[in-house]
Design a protein around this motif. Structure first.
Motif, PDB file in Angstrom:
ATOM      1  N   ALA A  51       0.350  -1.462   0.030  1.00 19.52           N
ATOM      2  CA  ALA A  51       0.212   0.412   0.125  1.00 19.52           C
ATOM      3  C   ALA A  51       1.079   2.176  -0.007  1.00 19.52           C
ATOM      4  N   ASN A  52       2.018   1.104   0.755  1.00 24.20           N
ATOM      5  CA  ASN A  52       3.129   2.171   0.847  1.00 24.20           C
ATOM      6  C   ASN A  52       3.577   2.762  -1.047  1.00 24.20           C
ATOM      7  N   ILE A  53       3.368   0.942  -1.147  1.00 24.67           N
ATOM      8  CA  ILE A  53       4.710   1.816  -2.680  1.00 24.67           C
ATOM      9  C   ILE A  53       3.751   1.978  -3.220  1.00 24.67           C
ATOM     10  N   ARG A  54       2.487   2.264  -3.044  1.00 26.10           N
ATOM     11  CA  ARG A  54       0.875   2.482  -4.389  1.00 26.10           C
ATOM     12  C   ARG A  54       0.783   3.942  -4.236  1.00 26.10           C
ATOM     13  N   THR A  55       0.775   4.039  -2.564  1.00 27.72           N
ATOM     14  CA  THR A  55       0.610   5.565  -2.460  1.00 27.72           C
ATOM     15  C   THR A  55       1.923   6.480  -2.861  1.00 27.72           C
ATOM     16  N   GLN A  56       3.369   5.946  -2.466  1.00 29.13           N
ATOM     17  CA  GLN A  56       4.317   6.096  -2.387  1.00 29.13           C
ATOM     18  C   GLN A  56       4.128   6.950  -4.887  1.00 29.13           C
ATOM     19  N   ALA A  61       1.938  10.526  -8.955  1.00 26.31           N
ATOM     20  CA  ALA A  61       1.504  10.546 -10.739  1.00 26.31           C
ATOM     21  C   ALA A  61       2.956   9.778 -11.715  1.00 26.31           C
ATOM     22  N   LEU A  62       3.067   8.535 -11.070  1.00 27.90           N
ATOM     23  CA  LEU A  62       4.027   7.870 -11.288  1.00 27.90           C
ATOM     24  C   LEU A  62       2.836   6.408 -12.222  1.00 27.90           C
ATOM     25  N   LEU A  63       3.088   6.084 -13.168  1.00 26.20           N
ATOM     26  CA  LEU A  63       2.478   4.872 -13.933  1.00 26.20           C
ATOM     27  C   LEU A  63       3.408   3.520 -13.521  1.00 26.20           C
ATOM     28  N   GLN A  64       2.233   2.198 -12.971  1.00 24.36           N
ATOM     29  CA  GLN A  64       3.240   1.071 -12.177  1.00 24.36           C
ATOM     30  C   GLN A  64       4.484   1.191 -13.684  1.00 24.36           C
ATOM     31  N   ASN A  65       4.590   1.022 -14.389  1.00 32.38           N
ATOM     32  CA  ASN A  65       5.651   0.812 -16.211  1.00 32.38           C
ATOM     33  C   ASN A  65       6.764   1.674 -15.206  1.00 32.38           C
ATOM     34  N   LYS A  66       6.191   3.071 -15.426  1.00 33.65           N
ATOM     35  CA  LYS A  66       7.600   4.054 -15.154  1.00 33.65           C
ATOM     36  C   LYS A  66       8.408   3.844 -14.200  1.00 33.65           C
ATOM     37  N   LEU A  67       6.965   3.281 -12.873  1.00 28.36           N
ATOM     38  CA  LEU A  67       8.091   3.328 -12.123  1.00 28.36           C
ATOM     39  C   LEU A  67       9.168   1.879 -11.956  1.00 28.36           C
ATOM     40  N   THR A  68       8.640   0.608 -12.121  1.00 30.71           N
ATOM     41  CA  THR A  68       9.032  -0.745 -12.624  1.00 30.71           C
ATOM     42  C   THR A  68      10.662  -0.294 -13.445  1.00 30.71           C
ATOM     43  N   LYS A  69      10.907   0.797 -14.687  1.00 31.14           N
ATOM     44  CA  LYS A  69      11.885   0.631 -15.169  1.00 31.14           C
ATOM     45  C   LYS A  69      12.711   1.805 -14.603  1.00 31.14           C
ATOM     46  N   LEU A  70      11.907   2.591 -13.916  1.00 28.94           N
ATOM     47  CA  LEU A  70      12.468   3.549 -12.316  1.00 28.94           C
ATOM     48  C   LEU A  70      13.683   2.436 -11.543  1.00 28.94           C
ATOM     49  N   ALA A  71      13.169   2.320 -10.757  1.00 29.81           N
ATOM     50  CA  ALA A  71      13.546   1.156  -9.860  1.00 29.81           C
ATOM     51  C   ALA A  71      14.502   0.289 -11.029  1.00 29.81           C
ATOM     52  N   GLY A  72      14.543  -0.194 -11.952  1.00 25.10           N
ATOM     53  CA  GLY A  72      15.440  -1.397 -12.523  1.00 25.10           C
ATOM     54  C   GLY A  72      14.832  -2.616 -12.599  1.00 25.10           C
ATOM     55  N   LEU A  73      13.058  -3.077 -12.312  1.00 24.98           N
ATOM     56  CA  LEU A  73      12.776  -4.138 -11.845  1.00 24.98           C
ATOM     57  C   LEU A  73      12.520  -4.627 -13.198  1.00 24.98           C
ATOM     58  N   LYS A  75       9.654  -5.903 -16.246  1.00 24.32           N
ATOM     59  CA  LYS A  75       8.212  -5.809 -16.874  1.00 24.32           C
ATOM     60  C   LYS A  75       7.651  -6.749 -15.923  1.00 24.32           C
ATOM     61  N   GLY A  76       6.358  -5.985 -15.021  1.00 29.79           N
ATOM     62  CA  GLY A  76       5.142  -6.471 -14.557  1.00 29.79           C
ATOM     63  C   GLY A  76       5.297  -6.595 -13.157  1.00 29.79           C
ATOM     64  N   TYR A  77       6.591  -6.435 -12.806  1.00 30.92           N
ATOM     65  CA  TYR A  77       6.545  -6.645 -11.240  1.00 30.92           C
ATOM     66  C   TYR A  77       6.013  -5.998 -10.551  1.00 30.92           C
ATOM     67  N   MET A  78       6.288  -4.600 -10.811  1.00 31.48           N
ATOM     68  CA  MET A  78       5.480  -3.415  -9.585  1.00 31.48           C
ATOM     69  C   MET A  78       3.812  -4.002  -9.806  1.00 31.48           C
ATOM     70  N   SER A  79       3.154  -4.245 -10.493  1.00 34.41           N
ATOM     71  CA  SER A  79       1.595  -5.122 -10.655  1.00 34.41           C
ATOM     72  C   SER A  79       1.628  -5.794  -9.460  1.00 34.41           C
ATOM     73  N   GLN A  80       2.923  -6.777  -9.577  1.00 38.47           N
ATOM     74  CA  GLN A  80       2.851  -8.333  -8.457  1.00 38.47           C
ATOM     75  C   GLN A  80       3.419  -7.837  -7.591  1.00 38.47           C
ATOM     76  N   ILE A  81       3.525  -7.207  -7.576  1.00 37.70           N
ATOM     77  CA  ILE A  81       3.786  -5.994  -5.821  1.00 37.70           C
ATOM     78  C   ILE A  81       2.416  -6.048  -5.236  1.00 37.70           C
ATOM     79  N   GLN A  82       2.142  -5.020  -6.665  1.00 34.87           N
ATOM     80  CA  GLN A  82       0.880  -4.057  -5.210  1.00 34.87           C
ATOM     81  C   GLN A  82      -0.360  -5.174  -5.251  1.00 34.87           C
TER      82      GLN A  82
END
Length: 113
Positions: A51-56, A61-73, A75-82
């Motif tokens: 929830a904190n990841i999603r909130t931040q 105003a970052l899409l999951q894909n953008k945060l995934t790229k910025l974090a070097g994770l 593809k699709g990992y951020m979605s799985q996390i949330q």
């Protein structure tokens, strides 16, 4: 291993260690909270992190894909996390916190309703 600076503990490991010590997992990070049973503590802790990841992410105003790229994770990992509140390592949490330009502790605090 956890006491060394190179340790990369998983949320599940932190939760198990806290259960063995009879403390809430968030106490390792200077946060005081006391849910009741151990399995609920683990679930609560994982869901709070997700929830904190999603909130931040949404605050910035970052899409999951953008945060995934910025974090070097992967593809699709951020979605799985949330969605699934995965058992993340501290290294992955640090990558996400760095991409969000926040301290890792902000992801580990109990999520506000």
């Amino acid at each position: 291993m956890i006491e060394s600076s190179s340790a990369n503990a998983r949320i599940e490991t932190i939760a198990a260690l806290s259960a063995a010590l009879g403390i809430d997992p968030s106490r390792f990070f200077g946060i005081r909270q006391q849910p009741t049973r151990t399995d609920e503590r683990i679930k609560c802790f994982r869901l709070s992190v997700a929830a904190n990841i999603r909130t931040q992410r949404t605050k910035r105003a970052l899409l999951q894909n953008k945060l995934t790229k910025l974090a070097g994770l992967p593809k699709g990992y951020m979605s799985q996390i949330q969605r699934k509140a995965l058992d993340l390592t501290l290294d992955v949490l640090d990558q996400i916190a760095t991409a969000l330009k926040i301290g890792i502790v902000q992801l580990l605090r109990p999520a506000l309703p």
